[in-house]
Scaffold this motif. Structure first.
Motif, PDB file in Angstrom:
ATOM      1  N   THR A 187      28.545 -67.566   9.496  1.00 17.66           N
ATOM      2  CA  THR A 187      29.538 -66.393   9.920  1.00 17.66           C
ATOM      3  C   THR A 187      30.370 -68.274  10.378  1.00 17.66           C
ATOM      4  O   THR A 187      31.963 -67.802  10.978  1.00 17.66           O
ATOM      5  N   MET A 188      29.838 -68.893  11.121  1.00 16.03           N
ATOM      6  CA  MET A 188      31.222 -69.935  11.629  1.00 16.03           C
ATOM      7  C   MET A 188      31.346 -70.994   9.778  1.00 16.03           C
ATOM      8  O   MET A 188      32.620 -71.656  10.963  1.00 16.03           O
ATOM      9  N   GLY A 189      31.285 -70.494   9.053  1.00 18.61           N
ATOM     10  CA  GLY A 189      31.725 -71.409   8.190  1.00 18.61           C
ATOM     11  C   GLY A 189      31.635 -72.409   7.375  1.00 18.61           C
ATOM     12  O   GLY A 189      31.945 -73.006   7.153  1.00 18.61           O
ATOM     13  N   ASP A 190      30.328 -72.517   8.327  1.00 19.25           N
ATOM     14  CA  ASP A 190      29.579 -73.914   8.168  1.00 19.25           C
ATOM     15  C   ASP A 190      29.141 -73.783   6.088  1.00 19.25           C
ATOM     16  O   ASP A 190      28.235 -72.725   6.375  1.00 19.25           O
ATOM     17  N   ALA A 191      29.020 -74.663   5.705  1.00 17.52           N
ATOM     18  CA  ALA A 191      28.043 -74.646   4.318  1.00 17.52           C
ATOM     19  C   ALA A 191      26.626 -74.838   4.687  1.00 17.52           C
ATOM     20  O   ALA A 191      25.991 -75.539   5.552  1.00 17.52           O
ATOM     21  N   VAL A 192      25.852 -74.312   3.708  1.00 15.38           N
ATOM     22  CA  VAL A 192      24.053 -73.542   3.847  1.00 15.38           C
ATOM     23  C   VAL A 192      23.184 -73.497   2.720  1.00 15.38           C
ATOM     24  O   VAL A 192      24.472 -73.047   1.550  1.00 15.38           O
ATOM     25  N   THR A 193      22.522 -74.947   2.377  1.00 12.90           N
ATOM     26  CA  THR A 193      22.038 -74.276   1.754  1.00 12.90           C
ATOM     27  C   THR A 193      20.134 -73.426   2.240  1.00 12.90           C
ATOM     28  O   THR A 193      19.852 -73.709   2.972  1.00 12.90           O
ATOM     29  N   ILE A 194      20.196 -72.351   2.008  1.00 12.40           N
ATOM     30  CA  ILE A 194      18.275 -71.513   1.707  1.00 12.40           C
ATOM     31  C   ILE A 194      17.878 -72.624   1.014  1.00 12.40           C
ATOM     32  O   ILE A 194      17.646 -72.436   0.135  1.00 12.40           O
ATOM     33  N   LEU A 195      16.061 -72.815   1.629  1.00  8.61           N
ATOM     34  CA  LEU A 195      15.161 -73.882   1.464  1.00  8.61           C
ATOM     35  C   LEU A 195      14.275 -72.417   1.149  1.00  8.61           C
ATOM     36  O   LEU A 195      14.032 -71.590   2.165  1.00  8.61           O
TER      37      LEU A 195
END
Length: 81
Positions: A21-29
């Protein structure tokens, strides 16, 4: 890029949602590939790894600069029932 462990659970999902939501890049592990399409739909990357497999964890964590992880208590652990 954040690497989030446990995003298929309540706490990890809340963390991943907030970061996205804050626009950060995320990788789900995750160790199980089923159920991750919703994260891809939200813009997250997905890495398959097992918390007990050091090699798969190293590969997954190399994708990010920050990590969030939460370990579930298991019966017989020193910390809980």
């Amino acid at each position: 890029m954040y690497v989030v462990m446990g995003a298929t659970g309540r706490v990890g999902a809340a963390v991943a949602d907030a970061l996205l939501t804050m626009g950060d890049a995320v990788t789900i592990l995750t160790r199980k590939p089923n159920g991750v399409d919703r994260w891809r739909d939200k813009g997250a990357s997905v890495a398959i790894a097992d918390a007990e497999d050091v090699g798969s964890l190293k590969a997954a964590f190399q994708q990010g600069r920050r990590a969030f992880g939460r370990r579930h208590r298991r019966p017989g652990d020193a910390l809980g029932a």
